[in-house]
Design a protein around this motif. Structure first.
Motif, PDB file in Angstrom:
ATOM      1  N   GLU A   1      25.174 -37.894-100.233  1.00  0.00           N
ATOM      2  CA  GLU A   1      26.204 -37.183-100.996  1.00  0.00           C
ATOM      3  C   GLU A   1      25.632 -36.628-102.289  1.00  0.00           C
ATOM      4  N   ALA A   2      24.777 -37.416-102.945  1.00  0.00           N
ATOM      5  CA  ALA A   2      24.147 -36.957-104.185  1.00  0.00           C
ATOM      6  C   ALA A   2      23.251 -35.749-103.922  1.00  0.00           C
TER       7      ALA A   2
ATOM      8  N   PRO B   1      22.016 -45.266 -97.235  1.00  0.00           N
ATOM      9  CA  PRO B   1      23.262 -45.221 -98.021  1.00  0.00           C
ATOM     10  C   PRO B   1      23.870 -43.823 -98.030  1.00  0.00           C
ATOM     11  N   GLY B   2      25.149 -43.733 -97.751  1.00  0.00           N
ATOM     12  CA  GLY B   2      25.833 -42.447 -97.753  1.00  0.00           C
ATOM     13  C   GLY B   2      25.840 -41.798 -99.117  1.00  0.00           C
ATOM     14  N   GLU B   3      25.799 -42.639-100.169  1.00  0.00           N
ATOM     15  CA  GLU B   3      25.829 -42.099-101.530  1.00  0.00           C
ATOM     16  C   GLU B   3      24.602 -41.244-101.822  1.00  0.00           C
ATOM     17  N   VAL B   4      23.471 -41.626-101.220  1.00  0.00           N
ATOM     18  CA  VAL B   4      22.231 -40.876-101.454  1.00  0.00           C
ATOM     19  C   VAL B   4      22.355 -39.469-100.873  1.00  0.00           C
TER      20      VAL B   4
ATOM     21  N   LYS C   1      17.587 -32.178 -97.176  1.00  0.00           N
ATOM     22  CA  LYS C   1      18.046 -33.571 -97.145  1.00  0.00           C
ATOM     23  C   LYS C   1      17.212 -34.399 -96.160  1.00  0.00           C
TER      24      LYS C   1
ATOM     25  N   THR D   1      23.662 -33.580-101.532  1.00  0.00           N
ATOM     26  CA  THR D   1      24.559 -32.457-101.249  1.00  0.00           C
ATOM     27  C   THR D   1      25.101 -31.857-102.537  1.00  0.00           C
TER      28      THR D   1
END
Length: 290
Positions: free
Chosen positions: A186-187, A181-184, A198, A189
């Protein structure tokens, strides 16, 4: 039971083929391993565990195990390393993704026989591309007999296996990466994590299933290495590149000791099964811990 009949009917053809071409040969090999069958005459006899006792005292067999393990461990480590790096790079590309994916995967399309012939010419001492380049660059001291020097020939063969196989495992890592998931990320970052953090704390744990699959498939494939060795070195120089599979074929079809060759094949079968189970249990446990 009636509800399952359609499923049984669909599975039956594949199951029949599997039994005929996989299960039956295994049992036939097991039976032959207890005989002195030479592959030709019908006058062979049951000799019990004599073939297995011979294998356990055969220096050539144990040396082939060492060669196989060396090729397998080195190739699996480097294949997974490069495949993971390529997958990360490809996943972050914005342009020409399809082109670079094709370039990396293309060697996988070729059979090991074709790849073996190609690299035999590349490694050729007199006319090969590697020594030609070194000669043009004034690096004559780097020119080697890549397939004739017993000190480096195993690594020359291993390099070919890596080159041919890395694309397949890259695809598996890339498929796994695209499910993250891209949200993970982003979080991570936002929390101030750099790229290495990361990867270590987010990507790598989430990619554990792909690592498990790749390592097991690679290890099993390495233990069965035969065709590339046959084409490039024919097990030489001496027995320096003779793998377990190559030794089995040589004993069964060159030395006409099919009973002994079957015994070696059964030992390889048991060894692969044990190693696979240990790896699955360990790596699955590791996935849970991560």
């Amino acid at each position: 039971m009636k509800k399952n009949l359609p499923y049984i009917a669909f599975a039956a053809p594949a199951l029949i083929v599997y039994v005929i071409f996989a299960i039956v040969p295994i049992f036939l090999s097991l039976l032959l391993s207890f005989t002195n069958f030479d592959g030709f005459g019908a006058n062979y006899k049951f000799i019990g565990f004599q073939n297995y006792a011979t294998a356990l005292h055969d220096d050539r067999f144990f040396y082939s195990i060492q060669v196989t393990l060396l090729i397998t461990v080195v190739s699996c480590f480097l294949i997974n390393l490069f495949a993971l790096l390529f997958a990360i790079v490809l996943n972050n590309l914005r342009k020409l993704k399809g082109f670079y994916r094709t370039i990396i995967f293309y060697p996988q399309v070729l059979s090991f026989v074709v790849v073996g012939f190609i690299w035999t010419y590349i490694y050729n001492y007199n006319d090969g591309a590697i020594n030609f380049i070194f000669g043009k660059l004034g690096l004559e001291s780097w020119m080697q007999d890549w397939l004739g020097d017993s000190g480096i020939v195993v690594f020359s063969v291993t390099l070919v296996i890596i080159w041919q196989s890395v694309g397949f495992y890259t695809v598996i890592y890339l498929a796994n990466l695209q499910t993250v998931p891209g949200e993970v990320l982003e979080a991570a970052t936002i929390d101030g994590a750099n790229r290495f953090q990361k990867f270590k704390n987010v990507l790598f744990p989430l990619m554990s299933p792909a690592f498990t699959i790749n390592w097991i498939l690679c290890f099993i494939s390495g233990l069965k290495t035969y065709d590339v060795v046959k084409v490039m070195t024919d097990g030489g120089p001496g027995f320096k590149t003779e793998t377990i599979a190559f030794n089995i074929i040589s004993q069964a079809f060159v030395a006409n000791k099919q009973g002994y060759g079957s015994a070696l094949a059964m030992l390889l079968f048991v060894f692969v099964a044990i190693v696979s189970v240990i790896q699955v249990v360990y790596l699955r446990k590791r996935e849970v811990e991560l």
